[in-house]
Scaffold this motif. Structure first.
Motif, short mmCIF file in Angstrom:
data_model
loop_
_atom_site.label_atom_id
_atom_site.label_comp_id
_atom_site.label_asym_id
_atom_site.label_seq_id
_atom_site.Cartn_x
_atom_site.Cartn_y
_atom_site.Cartn_z
N ARG A 76 -15.48 -3.69 11.64
CA ARG A 76 -14.89 -3.45 10.34
C ARG A 76 -14.32 -4.74 9.77
O ARG A 76 -13.94 -5.64 10.50
N THR A 77 -14.23 -4.76 8.45
CA THR A 77 -13.56 -5.89 7.81
C THR A 77 -12.07 -5.75 8.05
O THR A 77 -11.57 -4.67 8.42
N ARG A 78 -11.35 -6.80 7.81
CA ARG A 78 -9.90 -6.77 7.99
C ARG A 78 -9.27 -5.70 7.08
O ARG A 78 -8.38 -4.97 7.49
N ASP A 79 -9.75 -5.61 5.83
CA ASP A 79 -9.19 -4.62 4.90
C ASP A 79 -9.45 -3.20 5.39
O ASP A 79 -8.59 -2.33 5.28
N GLU A 80 -10.66 -2.95 5.92
CA GLU A 80 -10.96 -1.62 6.46
C GLU A 80 -10.06 -1.31 7.65
O GLU A 80 -9.56 -0.19 7.78
N LEU A 82 -7.07 -2.54 8.26
CA LEU A 82 -5.71 -2.31 7.78
C LEU A 82 -5.56 -0.95 7.11
O LEU A 82 -4.56 -0.27 7.29
N ALA A 83 -6.58 -0.53 6.37
CA ALA A 83 -6.54 0.79 5.73
C ALA A 83 -6.50 1.89 6.79
O ALA A 83 -5.74 2.86 6.67
N LYS A 86 -3.07 1.87 8.39
CA LYS A 86 -2.08 2.51 7.51
C LYS A 86 -2.17 4.03 7.63
O LYS A 86 -1.15 4.71 7.74
N LEU A 112 -2.65 -8.73 12.79
CA LEU A 112 -2.79 -7.32 12.47
C LEU A 112 -1.53 -6.57 12.86
O LEU A 112 -1.02 -5.76 12.09
N SER A 115 1.16 -7.30 10.42
CA SER A 115 0.91 -6.59 9.18
C SER A 115 1.31 -5.13 9.31
O SER A 115 1.90 -4.54 8.40
N ARG A 119 4.07 -3.10 7.15
CA ARG A 119 3.77 -1.84 6.46
C ARG A 119 4.66 -0.71 6.97
O ARG A 119 5.07 0.14 6.22
#
Length: 124
Positions: A76-80, A82-83, A86, A112, A115, A119
């Motif tokens: 997965r990408t970093r954004d995926e 992190l989503a 979350k 990560l 982050s 969050r």
């Protein structure tokens, strides 16, 4: 987890017996004997082996008429990531929350994890 799945998983990861033994914290002969079906393996050793392989990205596929197997988790990408993290945080119990906090303390350099902590702080 079947012996053949452990062999498949090692092949998918390009891991030697020594690599898996180190990651799982078990002796390489334990893995070899399990893979060749010379020994069924202790419950603790099998849990450690499975956990190490899953942590490395292996997904165990149950028998579905064609036999059991393995596949590798999608990168997965970093954004995926992190989503997903979350979403996991929002569903987290207090016990799981404490475990994550302990992990963050053990690996403070992880971007990560940092982050997630950031969050988590916003969530409360």
């Amino acid at each position: 987890m079947k012996p053949a799945q452990v062999r498949m998983a090692r092949a998918a990861l390009n891991w030697s017996l020594a690599n898996l033994a180190k990651a799982a914290g078990v002796h390489r002969n334990t893995i070899s004997n399990y893979e060749t079906e010379k020994f069924g393996g202790s419950e603790e050793a099998l849990i450690a082996i499975r956990r190490a392989l899953e942590t490395a990205g292996v997904i165990f596929v149950d028998e579905n008429g064609e036999g059991p197997g393995v596949r590798l988790r999608k990168v997965r990408t970093r954004d995926e990531a992190l989503a997903q993290a979350k979403a996991n945080l929002e569903a987290m119990t207090d016990e799981e929350d404490a475990e994550i906090t302990a992990s963050a303390t053990a690996d403070p350099d992880s971007q990560l994890v940092e982050s997630l902590i950031h969050r988590k702080g916003k969530k409360r």
